[in-house]
Design a protein around this motif. Structure first.
Motif, short mmCIF file in Angstrom:
data_model
loop_
_atom_site.label_atom_id
_atom_site.label_comp_id
_atom_site.label_asym_id
_atom_site.label_seq_id
_atom_site.Cartn_x
_atom_site.Cartn_y
_atom_site.Cartn_z
N MET A 1 -52.43 -5.39 1.40
CA MET A 1 -52.73 -4.06 0.91
C MET A 1 -51.68 -3.57 -0.08
SD MET A 1 -54.20 -2.30 4.42
CE MET A 1 -54.49 -0.69 3.68
N MET A 2 -50.45 -4.04 0.09
CA MET A 2 -49.36 -3.65 -0.81
C MET A 2 -49.46 -4.34 -2.17
SD MET A 2 -46.68 -1.64 0.31
CE MET A 2 -45.11 -2.36 -0.20
N PHE A 3 -50.10 -5.51 -2.21
CA PHE A 3 -50.04 -6.34 -3.41
C PHE A 3 -50.45 -5.61 -4.69
CE2 PHE A 3 -51.91 -9.51 -6.31
CZ PHE A 3 -50.78 -10.28 -6.55
N PRO A 4 -51.58 -4.90 -4.75
CA PRO A 4 -51.95 -4.21 -6.00
C PRO A 4 -50.90 -3.19 -6.44
CG PRO A 4 -53.80 -4.27 -4.49
CD PRO A 4 -52.60 -4.70 -3.71
N LEU A 5 -50.22 -2.55 -5.48
CA LEU A 5 -49.21 -1.56 -5.82
C LEU A 5 -47.93 -2.23 -6.32
CD1 LEU A 5 -49.69 0.91 -2.80
CD2 LEU A 5 -50.80 0.93 -5.05
N GLU A 6 -47.64 -3.41 -5.77
CA GLU A 6 -46.49 -4.17 -6.25
C GLU A 6 -46.70 -4.60 -7.69
OE1 GLU A 6 -46.20 -7.36 -3.50
OE2 GLU A 6 -45.31 -6.15 -1.88
N VAL A 7 -47.92 -5.06 -7.98
CA VAL A 7 -48.23 -5.52 -9.34
C VAL A 7 -48.10 -4.37 -10.34
CG1 VAL A 7 -50.08 -6.40 -10.83
CG2 VAL A 7 -49.69 -7.42 -8.57
N SER A 8 -48.52 -3.17 -9.92
CA SER A 8 -48.48 -2.04 -10.83
C SER A 8 -47.10 -1.37 -10.88
CB SER A 8 -49.53 -1.00 -10.44
OG SER A 8 -49.30 -0.53 -9.12
N GLY A 9 -46.15 -1.89 -10.07
CA GLY A 9 -44.77 -1.39 -10.12
C GLY A 9 -44.55 -0.08 -9.39
N ASP A 10 -45.36 0.25 -8.39
CA ASP A 10 -45.18 1.49 -7.64
C ASP A 10 -43.90 1.43 -6.79
OD1 ASP A 10 -47.73 1.82 -8.66
OD2 ASP A 10 -48.46 2.85 -6.87
N ASP A 11 -43.36 2.60 -6.49
CA ASP A 11 -42.20 2.69 -5.62
C ASP A 11 -42.54 2.09 -4.25
OD1 ASP A 11 -39.48 4.07 -4.96
OD2 ASP A 11 -40.86 4.67 -3.34
N ARG A 12 -41.67 1.21 -3.75
CA ARG A 12 -41.99 0.46 -2.55
C ARG A 12 -42.11 1.36 -1.32
NH1 ARG A 12 -42.46 -4.69 -1.51
NH2 ARG A 12 -42.14 -5.47 0.61
N ALA A 13 -41.24 2.33 -1.21
CA ALA A 13 -41.30 3.23 -0.04
C ALA A 13 -42.59 4.05 -0.06
CB ALA A 13 -40.08 4.14 -0.03
N GLU A 14 -42.93 4.59 -1.23
CA GLU A 14 -44.17 5.36 -1.34
C GLU A 14 -45.39 4.49 -1.10
OE1 GLU A 14 -44.31 7.35 -5.06
OE2 GLU A 14 -42.56 8.62 -4.67
N ALA A 15 -45.34 3.25 -1.62
CA ALA A 15 -46.45 2.32 -1.41
C ALA A 15 -46.63 1.99 0.06
CB ALA A 15 -46.22 1.05 -2.22
N GLY A 16 -45.50 1.79 0.77
CA GLY A 16 -45.58 1.49 2.19
C GLY A 16 -46.19 2.62 2.99
N ALA A 17 -45.81 3.85 2.66
CA ALA A 17 -46.39 5.01 3.36
C ALA A 17 -47.88 5.14 3.07
CB ALA A 17 -45.65 6.28 2.92
N LYS A 18 -48.26 4.83 1.85
CA LYS A 18 -49.67 4.89 1.47
C LYS A 18 -50.49 3.86 2.24
CE LYS A 18 -52.23 5.41 -2.88
NZ LYS A 18 -52.12 5.29 -4.35
N VAL A 19 -49.91 2.66 2.40
CA VAL A 19 -50.59 1.59 3.14
C VAL A 19 -50.80 2.00 4.60
CG1 VAL A 19 -50.29 -0.73 4.09
CG2 VAL A 19 -49.89 -0.32 1.66
N VAL A 20 -49.77 2.55 5.21
CA VAL A 20 -49.87 2.96 6.62
C VAL A 20 -50.95 4.04 6.79
CG1 VAL A 20 -48.65 4.10 8.51
CG2 VAL A 20 -47.50 2.34 7.17
N GLU A 21 -50.98 4.98 5.88
CA GLU A 21 -51.98 6.06 5.96
C GLU A 21 -53.40 5.53 5.83
OE1 GLU A 21 -53.19 10.18 3.59
OE2 GLU A 21 -51.39 9.06 3.01
#
Length: 424
Positions: free
Chosen positions: A97-117
């Motif tokens: 679930m994190m992979f698309p956000l990693e590719v787009s360069g999103d902040d890792r902490a914000e991306a992790g919270a988004k995934v959990v939600e």
């Protein structure tokens, strides 16, 4: 969010196989739109053209007001979920679930919270650290949906995502997917061959057959007011009764539907009479859903011209009701064959090969063209299918009279299209 317009879109594969023909369709912004039809009707091809995974042969595909024919898939801001989910096996649920956000360069902490939600909304928050190989089919599909939705696409495409799951899990996920998609407001195009999925999920839906659009509308519109015999039969469980009749305008009686050994009469004051009278002396197909047939109680005769009769041949118990099959001697129509468009002439969108040039020069098929296969079609027995509530019921072999709710009967021409107006 975005809207989608297909303007005269066709897809022709190399060798001349025509998969989609002159498709004209609009999908509104924020709509959950379902493409429904049997295998091979072109619905997945349409989805892949929208995604950019297939090129449009002719016509225009519009996304959010701009022609998108030449856009690469990554430029369309679409997310797609396939039948099998297609997760990365070496990544956990969270990693997928994190992979698309990693590719787009999103902040890792914000991306992790988004995934959990999102994982919590999908009911998989307790398994975000597990690998796909340790999950059930339904859990893998939830993770795949989460990976697609996490980057907030403007268009969400789903290609039969539930077809490989068991019936109970399909029902559960169907409800969850519908609620989740509607809560995000993302424009969604959902492909399925399952009429229950289409009817329960769609804001609007389109029915395809052999690459052609048969009908489009809300589930209620298409079920209650189908445009063709094929649509009426495809969205019918238990199966609709399709009866062949000759229509006669008879003074003093009304519009008589002559089935040979039996007949029904549509009164002159019926609002459909003005449309039906144009078919005087012609063949029509009469669509009668099982719930429009009601067994007549002995001693309570129905008005003339409102009943059909038969002898019960078989019965099926469905828990909340029985389905009965009564041999009525009434000719039936085969929805798979009625109004079926002729197979398209194979054509190559590129330069014609030697066989194509010979066909043009000679004005006909080349000698070694394969013969056209004849399809006689399968014709169901002349049964009337009707419902019976539990309790007092007739038995196999009993003769029954069935009152027809003529206000709900559907009338089609021999070409399979409605005789009376279709309201949308």
């Amino acid at each position: 969010m975005t809207d989608v317009v297909l303007d005269g879109v066709e897809k022709v594969y190399p060798g001349g196989q025509v998969a989609v023909r002159d498709l004209r369709l609009r999908i509104d912004e924020g709509e959950l739109f379902v493409l429904l039809g049997p295998s091979g009707c072109g619905k997945s091809t349409v989805l892949r053209m929208i995604a950019g995974l297939e090129e449009v042969t002719t016509g225009d595909l519009w996304l959010n007001g701009s022609v998108a024919n030449g856009l690469a898939p990554r430029e369309r801001n679409v997310a797609m979920v396939f039948q099998e989910g297609a997760l990365y096996p070496h990544r956990t649920v969270k990693g997928n679930m994190m992979f698309p956000l990693e590719v787009s360069g999103d902040d890792r902490a914000e991306a992790g919270a988004k995934v959990v939600e999102l994982a919590r909304a999908l009911g998989i928050n307790s398994m975000i650290d597990r690998l796909p190989g340790t999950l059930s089919g339904g859990q893998r599909q939830r993770a795949a949906i989460g990976r697609a939705l996490i980057r907030e696409p403007s268009l969400f495409l789903m290609d039969e995502p539930l077809s490989s799951l068991d019936a109970g899990l399909r029902t559960e996920l169907r409800i969850e997917i519908t609620a989740l998609v509607r809560s995000t407001g993302t424009t969604t195009v959902y492909v399925t061959h399952d009429q229950v999925e289409a009817m329960t999920m769609a804001d609007r839906m389109a029915v395809l057959r052999d690459g052609l659009l048969e009908d489009v509308g809300t589930p209620e519109q298409i079920y209650e007011d189908p445009a063709t015999v094929f649509v009426a039969a495809f969205l019918s469980s238990p199966p609709i009764n399709l009866l062949q009749a000759t229509l006669w305008a008879v003074e003093g009686e009304g519009l008589v539907l002559d089935f040979g050994s039996q007949r029904l009469s549509v009164p002159w004051n019926d609002p459909r009479a003005s449309s039906l009278i144009s078919h005087h002396g012609r063949s029509v197909i009469v669509g009668v859903r099982p719930d429009t047939l009601l067994p007549v109680t002995p001693g309570s005769p129905a008005p003339p011209g409102t009943t059909l009769s038969g002898r019960i041949r078989a019965m099926e118990f469905h828990g909340h009701e029985w389905l009965a099959y009564a041999e009525a001697g009434v000719p039936t129509a085969d929805a798979a064959e009625v109004g079926r468009p002729p197979p398209p002439e194979p054509r190559d969108p590129g330069r014609p090969g030697m066989r194509g040039r010979l066909r043009t020069l000679l004005g006909g098929p080349v000698r070694d063209d394969p013969p056209v296969e004849e399809h006689a079609g399968h014709h169901r027995r002349s049964d009337l299918v009707f419902r019976i509530a539990p309790g007092n019921r007739p038995q196999r072999g009993d003769h029954v009279a069935l009152r027809v709710d003529l206000s709900r009967v559907l009338f089609f021409g021999a070409d399979g299209h409605r005789v009376t107006p279709v309201h949308r």
